[in-house]
Scaffold this motif. Structure first.
Motif, mmCIF file in Angstrom:
data_model
loop_
_atom_site.group_PDB
_atom_site.id
_atom_site.type_symbol
_atom_site.label_atom_id
_atom_site.label_comp_id
_atom_site.label_asym_id
_atom_site.label_seq_id
_atom_site.Cartn_x
_atom_site.Cartn_y
_atom_site.Cartn_z
ATOM 1 N N THR A 240 143.240 18.215 54.177
ATOM 2 C CA THR A 240 142.592 19.968 53.914
ATOM 3 C C THR A 240 143.560 20.869 54.729
ATOM 4 N N GLY A 241 143.349 20.708 56.111
ATOM 5 C CA GLY A 241 143.407 22.251 57.239
ATOM 6 C C GLY A 241 144.741 22.302 57.211
ATOM 7 N N ALA A 242 145.106 21.100 57.398
ATOM 8 C CA ALA A 242 146.647 21.964 57.413
ATOM 9 C C ALA A 242 147.541 22.072 56.008
ATOM 10 N N LEU A 243 147.139 21.935 55.284
ATOM 11 C CA LEU A 243 147.628 22.147 54.221
ATOM 12 C C LEU A 243 147.413 23.749 53.732
ATOM 13 N N THR A 244 145.970 24.129 54.122
ATOM 14 C CA THR A 244 145.866 25.700 54.470
ATOM 15 C C THR A 244 145.770 26.213 55.284
ATOM 16 N N ASN A 245 146.392 25.833 56.404
ATOM 17 C CA ASN A 245 146.664 27.010 57.758
ATOM 18 C C ASN A 245 147.248 28.300 57.403
ATOM 19 N N PRO A 246 148.815 28.250 56.278
ATOM 20 C CA PRO A 246 149.164 30.135 56.428
ATOM 21 C C PRO A 246 147.542 30.053 55.760
ATOM 22 N N LEU A 247 147.035 30.171 54.979
ATOM 23 C CA LEU A 247 145.908 30.814 54.108
ATOM 24 C C LEU A 247 145.220 31.487 54.941
ATOM 25 N N ASP A 248 144.721 30.412 56.071
ATOM 26 C CA ASP A 248 143.946 31.085 56.587
ATOM 27 C C ASP A 248 144.324 31.544 58.473
ATOM 28 N N GLY A 265 147.254 44.517 52.078
ATOM 29 C CA GLY A 265 146.142 42.878 51.309
ATOM 30 C C GLY A 265 146.874 41.814 51.508
ATOM 31 N N ILE A 266 146.596 40.740 50.979
ATOM 32 C CA ILE A 266 146.738 39.224 51.218
ATOM 33 C C ILE A 266 148.358 39.347 51.498
ATOM 34 N N PHE A 267 149.186 39.661 50.659
ATOM 35 C CA PHE A 267 150.565 39.811 49.870
ATOM 36 C C PHE A 267 151.100 40.851 51.469
ATOM 37 N N ASP A 268 150.910 41.653 51.505
ATOM 38 C CA ASP A 268 151.418 42.494 52.184
ATOM 39 C C ASP A 268 151.318 42.068 53.694
ATOM 40 N N CYS A 269 149.828 41.497 54.419
ATOM 41 C CA CYS A 269 149.367 40.697 55.457
ATOM 42 C C CYS A 269 151.043 39.407 55.829
ATOM 43 N N ALA A 270 150.978 38.538 54.514
ATOM 44 C CA ALA A 270 152.303 37.210 54.933
ATOM 45 C C ALA A 270 153.146 38.070 55.213
ATOM 46 N N ARG A 271 153.623 39.082 54.420
ATOM 47 C CA ARG A 271 155.269 39.559 54.379
ATOM 48 C C ARG A 271 155.271 40.138 55.860
ATOM 49 N N THR A 272 154.352 40.932 56.220
ATOM 50 C CA THR A 272 154.137 41.525 57.606
ATOM 51 C C THR A 272 154.597 40.382 58.371
ATOM 52 N N ILE A 273 153.629 39.968 59.155
ATOM 53 C CA ILE A 273 153.778 38.331 59.670
ATOM 54 C C ILE A 273 154.915 37.214 59.830
ATOM 55 N N THR A 274 155.426 37.110 58.858
ATOM 56 C CA THR A 274 157.004 36.857 59.137
ATOM 57 C C THR A 274 157.354 37.571 59.482
ATOM 58 N N LYS A 275 158.157 38.814 58.644
ATOM 59 C CA LYS A 275 158.647 39.730 59.168
ATOM 60 C C LYS A 275 158.947 40.331 60.677
ATOM 61 N N GLU A 276 157.940 39.948 61.441
ATOM 62 C CA GLU A 276 157.162 40.865 62.714
ATOM 63 C C GLU A 276 157.752 39.420 63.771
ATOM 64 N N GLU A 277 156.709 38.181 63.160
ATOM 65 C CA GLU A 277 156.386 37.448 64.121
ATOM 66 C C GLU A 277 157.431 36.614 63.939
ATOM 67 N N GLY A 278 157.508 36.054 62.549
ATOM 68 C CA GLY A 278 158.724 34.378 62.322
ATOM 69 C C GLY A 278 157.988 33.818 61.100
ATOM 70 N N VAL A 279 158.013 32.929 60.584
ATOM 71 C CA VAL A 279 157.456 32.231 59.922
ATOM 72 C C VAL A 279 156.092 31.491 60.040
ATOM 73 N N HIS A 280 156.671 30.712 61.137
ATOM 74 C CA HIS A 280 156.323 29.870 62.391
ATOM 75 C C HIS A 280 155.205 30.590 62.576
ATOM 76 N N ALA A 281 154.760 31.574 62.476
ATOM 77 C CA ALA A 281 153.749 32.185 63.493
ATOM 78 C C ALA A 281 151.806 31.790 61.536
ATOM 79 N N LEU A 282 153.122 31.659 60.435
ATOM 80 C CA LEU A 282 151.436 31.024 59.506
ATOM 81 C C LEU A 282 150.924 29.601 59.877
ATOM 82 N N LEU A 283 151.904 29.433 61.045
ATOM 83 C CA LEU A 283 151.065 28.227 61.412
ATOM 84 C C LEU A 283 150.508 28.113 63.157
#
Length: 328
Positions: A240-248, A265-283
């Motif tokens: 469960t921890g691995a599956l929910t890490n991007p949300l964390d 907000g949530i979606f702006d945060c996720a979009r900004t992180i992936t844009k500035e740091e790459g999708v891998h930043a969600l891991l």
């Protein structure tokens, strides 16, 4: 029935036969199998005791929550700092217990509220719904418990993570400054992302744990030992921890941003992180998170079940129906 070395079984028993560790063939009838599922899920012929379930949930849940939080707090701190750091940011390994006292002060009521809701709701649903919907009962109870306890858990989480990232030296000071600069709503920063992470986390983790527990009991046909419960809890927590890490990661960024409001907000945060740091930043922090939640699951569920045993011995209720295996 045994005649010499020959065994004969009814048709319904043949469907559920297996060979034990000594090479002997044993069977359980479909009727006995149904009784077993009823006993491990809700307790056959045992009336629903709301106050008993509430008491057990509060005592066992708060005890397990505090023990697990205290034992693994440094890992949680490292995970938070990894997630909060932007690319190129340095990770501090000092003050890994920063905010522990304040977090434990919040973890106790938060765990008590969660299990004070989870246990009664779970037991009521298991009594009401058909046996084949037990997973739905566990999912629903976990989500409801998480939603209600979030009212306590979110302020605790906000203060804890601000202290873990070095913004404040003490919990009282953190609360005072946050409220002064951001208003009372500052204590609920990232509330939406917290729910987005924790509702599926609580629902999936507890459903996975309860279902694995039931399935293992069916195979073992006995009460499980402490280390077996711990292994099941660790597995459920790690997955469960691995599956929910991007949300964390999103939740952490929103909670530690302070009055700057870098993210809308949530979606702006996720979009900004992936844009500035790459999708891998969600891991980010997934290693410490999986280790933390996995080991935490072993400790948490181990302490939870042990506390339930102690409570049952001190305040015994109607015995649960246990399955018996007969040979015709």
């Amino acid at each position: 029935m045994e005649v010499g070395n020959t065994w004969t079984f009814s048709e319904e028993q043949k469907e559920n036969c297996y060979t034990d560790g000594f090479g002997y063939k044993k069977c359980i009838s479909q009727k006995e199998l149904q009784k077993f599922f009823a006993s491990v899920s809700a307790g056959e012929d045992k009336p629903f005791d709301f106050l008993g379930a509430l008491y057990e949930g509060i005592v066992a849940g708060s005890t397990a929550g505090v023990v697990a939080e205290a034992a693994l707090y440094p890992l949680d701190t490292i995970k938070t700092r990894l997630q909060a750091a932007h690319d190129g940011g340095k990770i501090m390994f000092k003050g890994l217990y920063s905010g522990l006292a304040g977090n434990l002060a919040g973890a106790f009521p938060a765990s008590a509220v969660f299990f004070g809701v989870y246990e009664p709701v779970k037991q009521k649903l298991l009594k009401t719904l058909p046996e084949n919907l037990s997973a739905f009962a566990h999912l629903t109870a976990g989500a409801i418990g998480g939603a209600i306890s979030s009212l306590v858990r979110v302020p605790t989480e906000v203060v804890k993570q601000r202290m873990q990232t070095g913004q404040f030296a003490s919990a009282p000071n953190a609360v005072h400054v946050i409220v002064a600069k951001e208003g009372f709503k500052g204590l609920y920063a990232g509330y939406g992302s917290f729910l987005l992470r924790d509702l599926p986390f609580d629902a999936i983790q507890f459903c996975l744990y309860e279902q694995l527990l039931m399935g293992y009991k069916l195979v073992a046909r006995r009460d499980l030992k402490d280390h077996e419960i711990a292994i099941i809890g660790a597995f459920a927590g790690a997955i469960t921890g691995a599956l929910t890490n991007p949300l964390d990661v999103v939740k952490t960024r929103l909670m530690v941003q302070g009055p700057a409001n870098q993210y809308k907000g949530i979606f702006d945060c996720a979009r900004t992180i992936t844009k500035e740091e790459g999708v891998h930043a969600l891991l980010k922090g997934i290693g410490p998170r999986v280790l933390w939640v996995g080991v935490g699951g072993a400790i948490f569920f181990g302490v939870l079940e042990k506390t339930k045993q102690i409570l049952a011995q001190r305040c015994p209720g109607p015995p649960m129906q246990s399955v018996s295996f007969k040979q015709d």
